[in-house]
Design an enzyme around this catalytic site. Structure first.
Site, mmCIF file in Angstrom:
data_model
loop_
_atom_site.group_PDB
_atom_site.id
_atom_site.type_symbol
_atom_site.label_atom_id
_atom_site.label_comp_id
_atom_site.label_asym_id
_atom_site.label_seq_id
_atom_site.Cartn_x
_atom_site.Cartn_y
_atom_site.Cartn_z
ATOM 1 N N CYS A 77 0.837 -1.207 0.000
ATOM 2 C CA CYS A 77 0.000 0.000 0.000
ATOM 3 C C CYS A 77 0.873 1.259 0.000
ATOM 4 C CB CYS A 77 -0.915 0.008 1.215
ATOM 5 S SG CYS A 77 -1.982 1.447 1.326
ATOM 6 N N CYS A 83 -1.515 5.735 6.959
ATOM 7 C CA CYS A 83 -2.858 5.277 7.304
ATOM 8 C C CYS A 83 -2.843 4.387 8.544
ATOM 9 C CB CYS A 83 -3.426 4.514 6.105
ATOM 10 S SG CYS A 83 -5.009 3.740 6.399
ATOM 11 N N CYS A 86 -4.236 -0.470 8.670
ATOM 12 C CA CYS A 86 -3.452 -1.705 8.812
ATOM 13 C C CYS A 86 -2.265 -1.446 9.728
ATOM 14 C CB CYS A 86 -2.912 -2.178 7.467
ATOM 15 S SG CYS A 86 -4.169 -2.617 6.259
ATOM 16 N N CYS A 164 -7.940 0.858 -1.111
ATOM 17 C CA CYS A 164 -7.588 0.160 0.125
ATOM 18 C C CYS A 164 -7.458 -1.328 -0.185
ATOM 19 C CB CYS A 164 -8.652 0.392 1.194
ATOM 20 S SG CYS A 164 -8.321 -0.497 2.727
ATOM 21 N N GLN A 287 -20.076 -10.278 10.181
ATOM 22 C CA GLN A 287 -18.616 -10.378 10.129
ATOM 23 C C GLN A 287 -18.090 -9.786 8.823
ATOM 24 O OE1 GLN A 287 -16.586 -11.147 12.430
ATOM 25 N NE2 GLN A 287 -17.552 -12.530 13.872
ATOM 26 N N TYR A 316 -25.517 -13.331 22.349
ATOM 27 C CA TYR A 316 -25.354 -12.051 21.642
ATOM 28 C C TYR A 316 -25.503 -12.361 20.154
ATOM 29 C CZ TYR A 316 -23.189 -10.117 25.914
ATOM 30 O OH TYR A 316 -22.930 -9.695 27.196
ATOM 31 N N GLU A 337 -30.678 -10.828 21.634
ATOM 32 C CA GLU A 337 -29.976 -9.631 21.155
ATOM 33 C C GLU A 337 -30.741 -8.391 21.614
ATOM 34 O OE1 GLU A 337 -27.721 -6.947 19.969
ATOM 35 O OE2 GLU A 337 -27.011 -8.930 19.350
ATOM 36 N N ASP A 385 -20.835 -14.359 21.767
ATOM 37 C CA ASP A 385 -19.942 -13.590 20.892
ATOM 38 C C ASP A 385 -20.157 -12.117 21.238
ATOM 39 O OD1 ASP A 385 -18.361 -12.537 18.933
ATOM 40 O OD2 ASP A 385 -19.545 -13.254 17.238
ATOM 41 N N CYS A 412 -13.361 -11.156 19.800
ATOM 42 C CA CYS A 412 -12.454 -10.390 18.937
ATOM 43 C C CYS A 412 -11.380 -9.688 19.764
ATOM 44 C CB CYS A 412 -13.239 -9.363 18.116
ATOM 45 S SG CYS A 412 -14.122 -8.139 19.118
#
Length: 471
Positions: A77, A83, A86, A164, A287, A316, A337, A385, A412
């Site tokens: 990139c 940026c 990443c 991107c 996702q 969740y 939820e 989750d 995550c």
């Protein structure tokens, strides 16, 4: 005796880099003092200028690599060094997978206190580029030009982004088309400092067959020249099937507001995970890496160890992605939820996939689960989750109070997962399997799927095994 900090702001030092930090930065030591150096890699010796000094650590800017890591690669990139989207393009992909596994190991041993749990090698992506099906970029002005892109690392400076490399190509096309159109139509863009202007963010989603959804987030109730905008967008991008305006009038960092208006087209787009299709609306959680989501959800299904007679609670559930995967193998599944639009999407997803053994409930898991228990619902497996912050202790106790055989925890954030793991163990659940999945190549983030089994069941299995061995 007061510890002497051995570095000074503005001065240059030679630093040995030993590990990667959780944000992808190199972590080194100078005279036994911790220094964080972005873009430096383990095994490297670098020269860096100190930019910030704290009592126990410092931050530095990399100026020269004196000894290069064998895992260092050239980023593809052109704006990578500016940026903040990443963090790991300069690290080979195989080394990224090893680093992410180590991040999970460090979290569950240091925070979770689990010394004897084996962490599997990270499951990598077949293609670590152009995987993001969702884009949300801020909009601003620079030198009298409209700019759209990622924020620079650690700031709100927008880096204009035209290609991107982790976004699906459809999202890049959305960014470039919207930039041109709002420039041509002279639609005012948002000024964060003054809280003036109209267009704050552009949100794009790419569906299963390349269909595009565009959401324009505005600081005003009305969007100037909205019909002309939609007409121009459809002309530039024929694959656009859904155009929305989302209203976010508050002066904060929350990207989307509660009010969304359909300007043209379909209210949702479709995407597919495995054999299941999902309706995705502007505010739905889905996702961002569809291919790796299938890998993750299959692992969650494996860890749930369903035989077809179980009752499962997905605490969740969002738009019901994991719930519907579980429903393929369970007797009945309940999805909970707190966001009502997500539940409406989940119910539609269940109907469209002809899934009849899933029930979706709007509410807080800490209130809904005890209610289900009073109604006679006994969960054999609980799947969770949660958001990045993890679960509250109340939620975890609610899970344990239902006495499921297994808890499958998808996360995550290895740190919050490890913290919750340390809470669940005294409540009677032991970690058995830990599987990192690389949902976000080129970034420092990693997804984890964890299987916990009720401790008394493990003891029972152990006793039965010992009995068989004696025979």
């Amino acid at each position: 005796m007061k510890h002497q900090v051995p570095v000074e702001k503005g001065k240059s030092y030679e630093i040995e880099i030993h590990t990667l930090g959780t944000s992808g930065e190199g972590v080194g030591r100078y005279e036994d003092f911790t220094v964080f150096v972005p873009y430096a890699l383990p095994g490297e010796e670098v020269r860096a200028v100190i930019t910030e000094v704290k009592k126990t650590y410092a931050r530095a800017r990399l100026t020269e690599i004196l000894r290069k890591s064998a895992d260092r690669v050239e980023p593809i990139c052109s704006i990578y060094d500016k940026c903040g989207g990443c963090q790991l393009q300069h690290l080979s992909y195989m080394a990224q997978l090893k680093a992410k596994r180590q991040q999970v190991i460090d979290a569950i041993t240091r925070i979770g206190g689990q010394k004897d749990v084996f962490v599997e090698p990270t499951l990598g992506a077949a293609n670590p580029w152009n995987y993001r099906n969702k884009m949300q970029f801020p909009v601003g002005r620079e030198k009298n030009k409209t700019i759209i892109g990622c924020f620079a690392q650690g700031s709100h400076e927008i880096i204009d982004t035209r290609d991107c490399h982790i976004q699906k190509e459809g999202n890049n096309e959305i960014v470039n088309a919207v930039r041109d159109i709002i420039t041509d139509l002279r639609i005012p863009v948002y000024n964060e400092d003054k809280h003036t202007g109209v267009v704050r963010h552009v949100v794009g989603r790419v569906g299963e067959k390349g269909e595009l959804m565009v959401v324009i987030v505005t600081a005003t109730k009305q969007m100037p020249r909205e019909k002309e905008f939609v007409k121009a967008l459809r002309k530039k991008l024929p694959q656009v099937v859904s155009v929305h305006q989302n209203v976010q009038t508050y002066r904060n960092n929350v990207i989307m507001g509660r009010e969304t208006k359909l300007l043209w087209g379909k209210p949702t787009i479709l995407d597919r995970i495995g054999r299941l299709t999902f309706h995705i609306s502007p505010r739905s959680f889905f996702q961002v890496n569809t291919a790796q989501a299938e890998v993750l959800y299959n692992k969650a299904l494996e860890f749930a160890n369903l035989k077809g007679e179980e009752t499962v609670i997905d605490a969740y559930c969002g738009t019901g992605t994991i719930t519907l995967f579980l429903a393929q193998k369970a007797r009945e599944v309940y999805g909970i939820e707190i966001v009502k639009p997500a539940i409406l999407d989940a119910q539609k997803n269940a109907r469209d996939n002809n899934v009849r053994n899933a029930e979706f409930i709007v509410g807080d898991a800490t209130e809904v689960m005890p209610r289900l228990y009073k109604q006679g619902v006994r969960a054999d497996v609980v799947v969770v989750d949660p958001p990045r912050a993890g679960c509250t202790e109340t939620v975890l106790k609610t899970f344990a109070n239902m006495h499921p055989d297994r808890i499958v925890y998808v996360s995550c954030n290895p740190a919050s997962l490890a913290r919750d793991l340390a809470i669940l163990e005294p409540l009677g659940y032991k970690a058995q399997k830990v599987q990192p999945v690389d949902m976000f190549p080129m970034t420092s983030h990693v997804e984890v799927c964890l299987e916990l089994v009720r401790a008394d069941l493990l003891e029972k299995e152990k006793a039965e095994k010992a009995k068989k061995e004696k025979k």
